[in-house]
Design a protein around this motif. Structure first.
Motif, PDB file in Angstrom:
ATOM      1  N   UNK A 244       0.828  -1.203   0.000  1.00  6.98           N
ATOM      2  CA  UNK A 244       0.000   0.000   0.000  1.00  6.98           C
ATOM      3  C   UNK A 244       0.862   1.252   0.000  1.00  6.98           C
ATOM      4  N   UNK A 245       0.287   2.348  -0.506  1.00  6.63           N
ATOM      5  CA  UNK A 245       0.953   3.653  -0.508  1.00  6.63           C
ATOM      6  C   UNK A 245      -0.078   4.718  -0.161  1.00  6.63           C
ATOM      7  N   UNK A 246       0.391   5.798   0.424  1.00  2.00           N
ATOM      8  CA  UNK A 246      -0.521   6.905   0.716  1.00  2.00           C
ATOM      9  C   UNK A 246      -0.945   7.580  -0.589  1.00  2.00           C
ATOM     10  N   UNK A 247      -2.188   7.960  -0.628  1.00  2.00           N
ATOM     11  CA  UNK A 247      -2.689   8.718  -1.771  1.00  2.00           C
ATOM     12  C   UNK A 247      -2.087  10.123  -1.699  1.00  2.00           C
ATOM     13  N   UNK A 248      -1.450  10.602  -2.758  1.00  3.85           N
ATOM     14  CA  UNK A 248      -0.796  11.917  -2.706  1.00  3.85           C
ATOM     15  C   UNK A 248      -1.794  13.053  -2.499  1.00  3.85           C
ATOM     16  N   UNK A 249      -1.327  14.046  -1.767  1.00  6.20           N
ATOM     17  CA  UNK A 249      -2.136  15.244  -1.561  1.00  6.20           C
ATOM     18  C   UNK A 249      -2.989  15.236  -0.308  1.00  6.20           C
ATOM     19  N   UNK A 250      -2.892  14.193   0.508  1.00  2.21           N
ATOM     20  CA  UNK A 250      -3.693  14.113   1.728  1.00  2.21           C
ATOM     21  C   UNK A 250      -2.758  13.965   2.922  1.00  2.21           C
ATOM     22  N   UNK A 251      -2.718  14.958   3.795  1.00  2.00           N
ATOM     23  CA  UNK A 251      -1.926  14.863   5.011  1.00  2.00           C
ATOM     24  C   UNK A 251      -2.621  13.959   6.023  1.00  2.00           C
ATOM     25  N   UNK A 252      -1.859  13.308   6.900  1.00  2.00           N
ATOM     26  CA  UNK A 252      -2.491  12.497   7.953  1.00  2.00           C
ATOM     27  C   UNK A 252      -3.469  13.329   8.778  1.00  2.00           C
ATOM     28  N   UNK A 253      -4.550  12.711   9.154  1.00  2.00           N
ATOM     29  CA  UNK A 253      -5.604  13.382   9.909  1.00  2.00           C
ATOM     30  C   UNK A 253      -5.758  12.689  11.260  1.00  2.00           C
ATOM     31  N   UNK A 254      -5.873  13.458  12.325  1.00  2.00           N
ATOM     32  CA  UNK A 254      -5.945  12.855  13.656  1.00  2.00           C
ATOM     33  C   UNK A 254      -7.318  12.239  13.917  1.00  2.00           C
ATOM     34  N   UNK A 255      -7.311  10.959  14.290  1.00  2.00           N
ATOM     35  CA  UNK A 255      -8.547  10.276  14.693  1.00  2.00           C
ATOM     36  C   UNK A 255      -8.925  10.636  16.124  1.00  2.00           C
ATOM     37  N   UNK A 256      -7.903  10.735  16.961  1.00  2.00           N
ATOM     38  CA  UNK A 256      -8.145  10.984  18.378  1.00  2.00           C
ATOM     39  C   UNK A 256      -6.920  10.576  19.176  1.00  2.00           C
ATOM     40  N   UNK A 257      -7.082  10.498  20.481  1.00  2.00           N
ATOM     41  CA  UNK A 257      -6.005  10.113  21.387  1.00  2.00           C
ATOM     42  C   UNK A 257      -6.296   8.748  21.977  1.00  2.00           C
ATOM     43  N   UNK A 258      -5.254   7.934  22.091  1.00  2.00           N
ATOM     44  CA  UNK A 258      -5.424   6.625  22.727  1.00  2.00           C
ATOM     45  C   UNK A 258      -5.437   6.800  24.242  1.00  2.00           C
ATOM     46  N   UNK A 259      -6.405   6.143  24.871  1.00  2.00           N
ATOM     47  CA  UNK A 259      -6.499   6.163  26.330  1.00  2.00           C
ATOM     48  C   UNK A 259      -6.598   4.736  26.846  1.00  2.00           C
ATOM     49  N   UNK A 260      -5.896   4.492  27.948  1.00  2.00           N
ATOM     50  CA  UNK A 260      -6.049   3.249  28.705  1.00  2.00           C
ATOM     51  C   UNK A 260      -7.018   3.542  29.844  1.00  2.00           C
ATOM     52  N   UNK A 261      -8.174   2.899  29.817  1.00  2.00           N
ATOM     53  CA  UNK A 261      -9.236   3.220  30.762  1.00  2.00           C
ATOM     54  C   UNK A 261      -9.533   2.047  31.690  1.00  2.00           C
ATOM     55  N   UNK A 262      -9.764   2.364  32.962  1.00  2.00           N
ATOM     56  CA  UNK A 262     -10.176   1.367  33.947  1.00  2.00           C
ATOM     57  C   UNK A 262     -11.251   1.965  34.836  1.00  2.00           C
ATOM     58  N   UNK A 263     -12.006   1.108  35.478  1.00  2.00           N
ATOM     59  CA  UNK A 263     -13.027   1.553  36.408  1.00  2.00           C
ATOM     60  C   UNK A 263     -12.371   1.820  37.764  1.00  2.00           C
ATOM     61  N   UNK A 264     -12.967   2.695  38.560  1.00  2.00           N
ATOM     62  CA  UNK A 264     -12.353   3.162  39.799  1.00  2.00           C
ATOM     63  C   UNK A 264     -11.789   2.095  40.710  1.00  2.00           C
ATOM     64  N   UNK A 265     -12.590   1.073  41.050  1.00  2.00           N
ATOM     65  CA  UNK A 265     -12.130   0.032  41.955  1.00  2.00           C
ATOM     66  C   UNK A 265     -11.235  -0.970  41.243  1.00  2.00           C
ATOM     67  N   UNK A 266     -11.561  -1.258  40.003  1.00  2.00           N
ATOM     68  CA  UNK A 266     -10.817  -2.272  39.247  1.00  2.00           C
ATOM     69  C   UNK A 266      -9.352  -1.891  39.084  1.00  2.00           C
ATOM     70  N   UNK A 267      -9.065  -0.606  38.908  1.00  2.00           N
ATOM     71  CA  UNK A 267      -7.691  -0.178  38.641  1.00  2.00           C
ATOM     72  C   UNK A 267      -6.757  -0.452  39.807  1.00  2.00           C
TER      73      UNK A 267
END
Length: 298
Positions: A244-267
Motif C-alpha cells: 500500500x501507498x498513501x494517496x498523494x495530496x492528503x496529510x495524515x488526519x488525527x482520529x483521536x487520542x489513545x487512552x487506557x481506561x479502567x473503572x475506579x475500583x478495578x484499577x
C-alpha cells in the motif's frame, strides 16, 4: 429468596425485547431463558411479559420488577468491583477490550510479551468495534480512541497515550497505473457502517466508480491491496503494508487520542496495574508510528 441468576435472565429479555436476543446475549439456548423467566414469575406470583408478534413487552408488574432488578444489578456490579479491587495477586483473569486494528496490527506482540512475563495471568482479548461497559465488568481495561477528552465518562480512570492519525491508502501498483493514465475506475473502499470523511476527498486521486463496501476491516485492507480503489486506514496499518501507498495530496488526519481506561475500583487490582503500566510504556514508544511519522510519504 429470589435467585439473582433468574433476575439476570429477566433483564436480558426486558432489554433485548425477545427471548432470542436474551439467549444470544447470555450464550444459552432458548428453552433455558424461558425456564428461568417461568421460575421468577412463579416465585413472584406475577406475569412479567406479554408475548406480542413484535416481541416481549413488559406488563405493569414487569415494569415494577425492572426497577428493582436494575438496582440489584448495580449493587452486584459494585460488590464485584470492590472485591476485585482488593485482589493484589499477579494471577487470575484479565479482560482487555480494544479496536480490532490495534489488536491485530499493533499490540498483539506486546500482549504476548506481557503474557510471557506474567504467566499466571489469564488474558482475554475482546477485539471488537463494540464499546464494552467497564462499570458492568464486561472488561477490566479498555484501550479506546477518544476524539474529545471531555467525552470520557467521569467514573473511569484514564492513562493518556499517543495521538492516532489516519490517512488514505491504495495499492502501490494501482497508484502507479493511475499516474501512467490507466482509465480503470477507482472506487472508495469502505467498511459497511463507515462513511467517508470530508478530509479524505482532498487528495489528487479522484474516485470514478461507485463505492465498494466490505464487511470488516481486514477485508478492507485486502480489497485495497487488490487495486479496487482507495480507503481510509490508521497510519500505523497503511504505512507498514508494503503493498500500500498513501494517496498523494492528503496529510495524515488525527482520529483521536489513545487512552487506557479502567473503572475506579478495578484499577487497584495488581494485574490491572501491571498491565496498564506495561502497555502505557509500549504505546509511548509507538508515538511516531501512530502519528504517521515513521515513513517518508510517497
Amino acid at each position: 429468596m429470589i435467585d439473582w441468576d433468574d433476575v439476570r435472565y429477566f433483564l436480558a429479555v426486558a432489554r433485548g425485547g425477545s427471548v432470542r436476543a436474551a439467549a444470544e446475549r447470555l450464550g444459552v439456548n432458548h428453552s433455558t431463558v424461558l425456564r428461568r423467566i417461568a421460575q421468577l414469575e412463579e416465585r413472584l406470583g406475577v406475569h412479567m411479559f406479554e408475548k406480542l408478534p413484535s416481541g416481549y413487552r413488559l406488563t405493569a408488574a414487569g415494569e415494577e420488577v425492572l426497577e428493582f432488578a436494575d438496582q440489584m444489578e448495580a449493587s452486584s456490579h459494585l460488590l464485584e468491583t470492590r472485591v476485585f479491587g482488593r485482589d493484589q495477586s499477579a494471577s487470575g483473569l484479565l479482560r482487555v477490550t480494544l479496536p480490532p486494528f490495534l489488536a491485530t496490527h499493533l499490540l498483539m506482540p506486546d500482549f504476548a510479551d506481557f503474557a510471557r512475563l506474567h504467566s499466571d495471568i489469564e488474558m482475554e482479548i475482546l477485539s471488537s468495534g463494540e464499546v464494552a461497559n467497564l462499570t458492568n465488568r464486561e472488561a477490566d481495561v479498555a484501550i479506546r480512541i477518544v476524539p474529545d477528552r471531555k467525552a470520557l465518562p467521569l467514573n473511569l480512570h484514564g492513562l493518556k497515550g499517543p495521538e492516532l492519525f489516519g490517512g488514505v491508502y491504495m495499492s502501490r501498483d494501482r497508484l502507479a497505473a493511475w499516474r501512467a493514465g490507466a482509465p480503470d475506475p477507482i472506487r472508495w473502499i469502505v467498511v459497511n457502517t463507515h462513511g467517508i470523511p470530508d478530509w479524505a476527498h482532498a487528495g489528487e486521486v479522484r474516485t470514478t466508480g461507485v463505492p465498494f463496501r466490505t464487511p470488516d476491516a481486514e477485508a478492507q485492507i485486502v480489497a485495497a491491496r487488490q487495486g479496487i480503489g482507495m480507503t481510509r486506514l490508521p497510519c500505523f496499518v497503511g504505512d507498514a503494508d508494503p503493498l500500500l501507498a498513501r494517496v498523494p495530496g492528503i496529510d495524515p488526519h488525527m482520529y483521536g487520542t489513545l487512552w487506557l481506561l479502567t473503572q475506579g475500583e478495578t484499577r487497584k487490582t495488581k494485574r490491572v496495574r501491571l498491565f496498564t503500566e506495561f502497555v502505557s510504556r509500549r504505546l509511548a514508544a509507538y508515538a511516531s508510528l501512530l502519528a504517521g511519522l515513521s515513513l517518508s510519504r510517497d
